[in-house]
Design a protein around this motif. Structure first.
Motif, PDB file in Angstrom:
ATOM      1  N   GLN A 129       4.992   1.617  -8.260  1.00 29.05           N
ATOM      2  CA  GLN A 129       5.387   2.097  -6.939  1.00 29.05           C
ATOM      3  C   GLN A 129       4.217   2.871  -6.324  1.00 29.05           C
ATOM      4  O   GLN A 129       3.664   3.780  -6.952  1.00 29.05           O
ATOM      5  N   VAL A 130       3.864   2.511  -5.107  1.00 33.39           N
ATOM      6  CA  VAL A 130       2.737   3.132  -4.407  1.00 33.39           C
ATOM      7  C   VAL A 130       3.278   3.986  -3.262  1.00 33.39           C
ATOM      8  O   VAL A 130       3.984   3.491  -2.380  1.00 33.39           O
ATOM      9  N   ILE A 131       2.934   5.264  -3.272  1.00 34.87           N
ATOM     10  CA  ILE A 131       3.377   6.216  -2.243  1.00 34.87           C
ATOM     11  C   ILE A 131       2.180   6.611  -1.382  1.00 34.87           C
ATOM     12  O   ILE A 131       1.125   6.976  -1.899  1.00 34.87           O
ATOM     13  N   ASN A 137      -2.852   7.206   3.519  1.00 32.16           N
ATOM     14  CA  ASN A 137      -3.660   7.251   2.301  1.00 32.16           C
ATOM     15  C   ASN A 137      -2.762   7.252   1.061  1.00 32.16           C
ATOM     16  O   ASN A 137      -1.671   7.836   1.068  1.00 32.16           O
ATOM     17  N   ILE A 138      -3.232   6.614   0.006  1.00 31.30           N
ATOM     18  CA  ILE A 138      -2.457   6.548  -1.230  1.00 31.30           C
ATOM     19  C   ILE A 138      -2.428   7.924  -1.876  1.00 31.30           C
ATOM     20  O   ILE A 138      -3.468   8.528  -2.145  1.00 31.30           O
ATOM     21  N   SER A 184      -1.217  -2.604   4.850  1.00 35.09           N
ATOM     22  CA  SER A 184      -0.029  -2.012   5.447  1.00 35.09           C
ATOM     23  C   SER A 184      -0.006  -0.505   5.227  1.00 35.09           C
ATOM     24  O   SER A 184      -0.709   0.026   4.359  1.00 35.09           O
ATOM     25  N   LYS A 185       0.776   0.190   6.023  1.00 37.75           N
ATOM     26  CA  LYS A 185       0.917   1.641   5.897  1.00 37.75           C
ATOM     27  C   LYS A 185       2.328   2.020   5.455  1.00 37.75           C
ATOM     28  O   LYS A 185       2.802   3.112   5.758  1.00 37.75           O
ATOM     29  N   VAL A 190       5.851  -1.596  -3.558  1.00 39.95           N
ATOM     30  CA  VAL A 190       5.761  -1.904  -4.989  1.00 39.95           C
ATOM     31  C   VAL A 190       4.781  -3.042  -5.211  1.00 39.95           C
ATOM     32  O   VAL A 190       4.857  -4.079  -4.544  1.00 39.95           O
ATOM     33  N   LEU A 191       3.873  -2.808  -6.143  1.00 45.19           N
ATOM     34  CA  LEU A 191       2.958  -3.867  -6.570  1.00 45.19           C
ATOM     35  C   LEU A 191       3.566  -4.526  -7.805  1.00 45.19           C
ATOM     36  O   LEU A 191       3.725  -3.889  -8.845  1.00 45.19           O
TER      37      LEU A 191
END
Length: 393
Positions: A129-131, A137-138, A184-185, A190-191
């Motif tokens: 999961q990417v927040i 920005n990650i 995308s922003k 989810v990767l």
């Protein structure tokens, strides 16, 4: 393939023998514990009314694999050891705002790599999961339990729920995420990584050894059941005091089963009713010819098949062959070098490529690999590599 065996079904038959002098009646009943073997197929089904694809029978194939991991010591040992090798001695992210931790919760990069490697070995894939923060920005990365992840046919939308293995998964307990896109922003995405490009869901590398895992699980269950109950083998109970009615037989069998067998009895009892001169009860053990050798052969063969599926040898998980009393550091080092090159390092590179895709740069993740004093390996650092395959993830 669905195999359902119910050994609790009582088989009752009566043999009549007639002659000029008398009529003799004999009856037999087999009593055994209830046992079921169920190996689901990893089918992928698009169900009407659901946007995600079901994975396996009852949408519970990854839960089935996790059950094997919990129950089969050989499988668990190989996966745990290999995941620890893949996580290395230490790891860090070479990006601003990160380091040896990966999110605001304080999870370490190394621990996350170990979890990702374990999922990749167990299921054939993993999910992150990417927040992002308010400006895109990650900010945080979180491991997602892969057995609770489902996707649509095209892999564009990801669902997460701890109820997927239930017959009716409630929609209000499913969380929907967009697939990660570095352009995308999306505040949360989810990767989804898998070991195949053509199928919706991945295939575990030990898929050819699933039955071997089931054999190992059945053997362990038999040992436990035998220890818990005195009837560890197959026995014949002979009541030589007359023939009871069918209703009386059922009650006798029920009483014996509840008192001596139980749900986890390690063996089976055969009851015989017959007319006899002596009103006594005899107990006779029914031995199976060459049982010990057949049992040992099944145990050894299934265990070897699991190791073969992972291209692993017992030495690498701390076990030795029966003929050996131990192993030397040099033997372990030589074996590990081969295993590291063929199995461990490809997993590390898969994870490193995934982090490169997240941060859109080479060398985002550096893993200090596990090593012995005489087995020093170079760090896993993608910035030193020319080819970039991250777009294939």
């Amino acid at each position: 393939l669905r195999i359902r065996m119910n050994m609790r079904v009582r088989t009752l038959f009566t043999t009549y023998m007639e002659n000029d002098m008398e009529k003799m009646r004999m009856g037999f009943a087999a009593i055994g514990k209830e046992w079921k073997a169920y190996i689901p197929e990893p089918t992928v089904v698009e169900t009407r009314g659901r946007s995600y694809c079901s994975w396996g029978d009852d949408n519970a194939y990854p839960q089935y694999l996790h059950g094997l991991y919990d129950d089969v010591a050989t499988l668990k040992g190989i996966i745990d050891a290999t995941a620890e090798y893949a996580a290395g001695n230490d790891a860090e992210i070479q990006m601003e705002g990160f380091g040896d931790t990966i999110n605001s919760r304080g999870d370490s990069v190394r621990d996350m790599i170990e979890l990702l490697a374990k999922d990749y070995l167990l299921y054939g894939g993993f999910a992150i999961q990417v927040i992002r923060d308010n400006i895109g920005n990650i900010r945080d990365l979180y491991w997602m339990d892969f057995k609770n992840v489902r996707t649509d046919k095209d892999g564009n939308v990801i669902w997460y729920s701890e109820d997927f293995d239930k017959k009716w998964a409630r929609a209000d307990k499913m969380i929907q995420y967009p697939r990660f896109n570095r352009l995308s922003k999306d505040p949360s995405s989810v990767l989804y990584v898998k070991n195949t490009f053509t199928d919706v869901y991945p295939t575990p590398r030990y898929s050819g050894a699933i039955r071997a895992c089931e054999i190992q699980r059945a053997i362990d269950h038999f040992h436990l059941a035998s220890l818990k109950n005195g009837f560890a083998g197959s026995y014949l109970l002979n009541f030589a005091n007359g023939l009871p009615t069918d209703k009386e037989r059922e009650q006798i069998e029920k009483d014996i089963t509840e008192k001596f067998c139980g749900a986890d009895n390690g063996g089976q009892i055969l009851i015989s009713y017959s007319d006899g001169k002596d009103n006594g009860l005899t107990l006779q053990r029914m031995e199976i010819s060459d049982f010990g050798n057949k049992y040992q052969a099944a145990s050894d063969r299934s265990r070897q098949e699991i190791f073969t599926a992972f291209r692993c040898i017992p030495l690498l998980v701390g076990l030795t062959a029966e003929s050996n009393t131990g192993f030397s550091t040099q033997e372990y080092s030589d074996s590990f070098k081969l295993y590291n090159r063929g199995v461990v390092r490809p997993i590390q590179m898969k994870i490193a490529d995934t982090f490169d895709k997240i941060f859109n740069t080479k060398g985002a993740l550096v893993i200090e690999p596990f090593s012995l004093e005489d087995n020093k390996e170079e760090n896993v650092d993608n910035s030193q590599q020319v080819d970039n395959n991250i777009d294939n993830i």
